[in-house]
Design an enzyme around this catalytic site. Structure first.
Site, short mmCIF file in Angstrom:
data_model
loop_
_atom_site.label_atom_id
_atom_site.label_comp_id
_atom_site.label_asym_id
_atom_site.label_seq_id
_atom_site.Cartn_x
_atom_site.Cartn_y
_atom_site.Cartn_z
N HIS A 185 -9.01 4.52 -1.07
CA HIS A 185 -7.66 3.95 -0.93
C HIS A 185 -7.39 2.97 -2.07
CE1 HIS A 185 -4.05 2.41 0.72
NE2 HIS A 185 -4.55 1.54 1.58
N CYS B 164 0.81 -1.23 0.00
CA CYS B 164 0.00 0.00 0.00
C CYS B 164 0.84 1.27 0.00
CB CYS B 164 -0.93 0.02 1.21
SG CYS B 164 -2.08 -1.35 1.21
N1 COA Z 1 -16.88 2.99 4.00
C1 COA Z 1 -18.14 3.34 3.73
N2 COA Z 1 -18.93 2.70 2.82
C2 COA Z 1 -18.37 1.65 2.18
C3 COA Z 1 -17.04 1.25 2.40
C4 COA Z 1 -16.29 1.94 3.37
N3 COA Z 1 -15.03 1.60 3.63
N4 COA Z 1 -16.77 0.19 1.61
C5 COA Z 1 -17.88 -0.05 0.90
N5 COA Z 1 -18.83 0.84 1.24
C6 COA Z 1 -20.21 0.90 0.72
C7 COA Z 1 -20.24 0.96 -0.79
O1 COA Z 1 -20.26 2.30 -1.23
C8 COA Z 1 -21.52 0.24 -1.09
O2 COA Z 1 -22.60 1.13 -0.86
P1 COA Z 1 -23.92 1.09 -1.77
O3 COA Z 1 -24.50 -0.27 -1.55
O4 COA Z 1 -24.75 2.21 -1.22
O5 COA Z 1 -23.46 1.29 -3.17
C9 COA Z 1 -21.61 -0.83 -0.02
O6 COA Z 1 -20.81 -0.34 1.07
C10 COA Z 1 -21.07 -2.17 -0.48
O7 COA Z 1 -19.84 -1.95 -1.15
P2 COA Z 1 -18.85 -3.15 -1.47
O8 COA Z 1 -17.74 -2.62 -2.31
O9 COA Z 1 -19.63 -4.31 -1.99
O10 COA Z 1 -18.27 -3.46 -0.03
P3 COA Z 1 -17.64 -4.81 0.49
O11 COA Z 1 -18.53 -5.30 1.57
O12 COA Z 1 -17.29 -5.73 -0.62
O13 COA Z 1 -16.24 -4.31 1.11
C11 COA Z 1 -14.82 -3.69 2.88
C12 COA Z 1 -16.19 -3.50 2.24
C13 COA Z 1 -14.68 -2.75 4.06
C14 COA Z 1 -14.66 -5.14 3.38
C15 COA Z 1 -13.71 -3.43 1.81
O14 COA Z 1 -13.87 -2.13 1.31
C16 COA Z 1 -12.33 -3.60 2.37
O15 COA Z 1 -11.82 -4.72 2.39
N6 COA Z 1 -11.68 -2.51 2.81
C17 COA Z 1 -10.34 -2.56 3.33
C18 COA Z 1 -9.37 -2.56 2.21
C19 COA Z 1 -7.96 -2.74 2.69
O16 COA Z 1 -7.65 -3.61 3.51
N7 COA Z 1 -7.04 -1.94 2.17
C20 COA Z 1 -5.66 -2.00 2.51
C21 COA Z 1 -5.43 -1.30 3.78
S1 COA Z 1 -3.74 -0.78 4.00
#
Ligand code: COA
Length: 384
Positions: free
Chosen positions: A332, A83
């Protein structure tokens, strides 16, 4: 070393972008930076990216971009440090100009994450952790950060609600950033009710996956100056590493590499934390925002959330963070994030941030984290 300045900046909106390929996103940001610089000279290209081979079936990004933007013949290479790939690519670009090897260096961070299914991107992100000792147990990246957050709450007596101001501030600032992933405000109630991802990290503690690219054109200060606009200079660039696996650290709730890297950066710039006007921190998870504030000298150990609860991280506070939304609100796109941070810090120093402009901003700190604190890339930017 020669001084280095930013001649131009560019970025693409952060969202699911199924209509544009990796090279189109990277090219869009690169051309935006050249347009902003009113200069198309590029001697070398560094591309920050983590996942392209897996998510787009495309490696060899340096040459891909040189070819796509009409810079065939230029030296071009991809830089990867999970990252923090964007920050690392920027550092390579800075060293290339500072050494005198090149005069005009283009740095682009690019990532496409949303065309891959959720479980596959989760597995891909976990490759930033230790494959032999962490991932083999099935731990995800969110889960590793959840363990850190749980431990930190236990050690310092914080409740989950105490982390809410980090996410609320990020969302509030992102509303004013047209490139940001989210433009909805977040309330304490919304934070509390968000679905749990990996306890205690809920959806509002986590940064979203997204697609995007950002670019910076680096050169010597005399070539970067434009009439009527402040020139942004790179005052410091430093990287430090820690153990790849979190469990190997004697003190997992202290970001040792962040402390080491920021100390080196403060020494290069001849300043201390008291001089910094804004901090684009790596708030991939709210716990990381707290730990970064502490490691960089803005809060006592264990007191990062106190700064947030006291309103000191907002654009009008003592140490504004996530001024354009941060990783939580802007998004991110992992390997591109370090370049977005520097683009946004440059916008602040030029006074281009409107509602979230930090008054009289003259010194900005950016910090990009690879893994759970394993690689830390710090930059300090100043204005002439
Ligand atoms: N904050 C707020 N809303 C979020 C979000 C977040 N972090 N991530 C997704 N959403 C929302 C989307 O906009 C979507 O909304 P909608 O239904 O109104 O369109 C809904 O949640 C579903 O989105 P989706 O992409 O299917 O989410 P997901 O459940 O597949 O993934 C996480 C959510 C948090 C698990 C994923 O974003 C994740 O793994 N994040 C961490 C990434 C990471 O580890 N990065 C490296 C770090 S150094």
């Amino acid at each position: 070393m020669n001084p280095v300045a930013i001649a131009g900046i560019g970025q693409t909106p952060l969202r699911e972008n199924w209509g544009k390929s990796l090279k189109e996103l990277a090219g869009e940001a690169a051309f935006a930076a050249m347009y902003d610089a009113a200069d198309e000279r590029v001697d070398a290209i560094f591309v920050g990216n983590m996942l392209s081979g897996m998510s787009s079936g495309q490696a060899h990004l340096g040459t891909m971009l040189a070819d796509w933007i009409g810079k065939r013949g230029a030296e071009a290479v991809k830089v990867e440090s999970a990252c923090s790939s964007g920050g690392s690519a920027l550092r390579m670009g800075i060293l290339a100009v500072a050494s005198g090897e090149f005069e005009n260096v283009l740095v682009v961070g690019v990532e496409k994450m949303t065309e891959v299914k959720g479980p596959d991107i989760t597995a891909a992100l976990a490759t930033a952790a230790d494959a032999d000792w962490e991932v083999v147990h099935g731990v995800s990246f969110v889960a590793l950060n959840a363990l850190l957050m749980r431990r930190y709450m236990h050690e310092h007596g914080w409740q989950h609600d105490d982390f809410a101001p980090f996410s609320i501030n990020a969302h509030a600032n992102a509303i004013h950033n047209p490139f940001a992933r989210f433009h909805q405000p977040l309330t304490l109630e919304g934070y509390r009710k968000a679905p749990m991802v990996s306890s205690p990290i809920n959806l509002m503690d986590a940064s979203p996956t997204c697609d995007g690219a950002a670019a910076v054109l680096l050169t010597r200060p005399e070539r970067a100056r434009k009439p009527g606009r402040p020139t942004v200079r790179i005052l410091a660039s430093a990287t430090a590493t820690d153990t790849l696996a979190v469990h190997s650290r004697k003190d997992p709730t202290w970001l040792r590499a962040a402390e080491q890297s920021v100390k080196a950066a403060y020494a290069q710039a001849g300043i201390g934390p008291e001089d910094i006007d804004l901090f684009e921190a790596h708030d991939a998870f709210s716990i990381m925002a707290a730990l970064s504030l502490e490691a960089c000298g803005f809060a006592e150990r264990g007191q990062g959330p106190r700064l947030a609860l006291d309103g000191e991280i907002t654009p009008r506070g003592r140490i504004p963070i996530a001024t354009r939304g941060g990783l939580k609100g802007r998004g991110h796109p992992v390997g591109a994030t370090g370049v977005y941070q520097v683009v946004e810090a440059a916008q602040q120093l030029r006074g281009e941030c409107g509602e979230t402009q930090v008054e009289n901003a003259r010194l900005a700190l950016t910090q990009n984290i690879g893994g759970s604190g394993a690689t830390i890339v710090t930059h300090i930017l100043g204005v002439e």
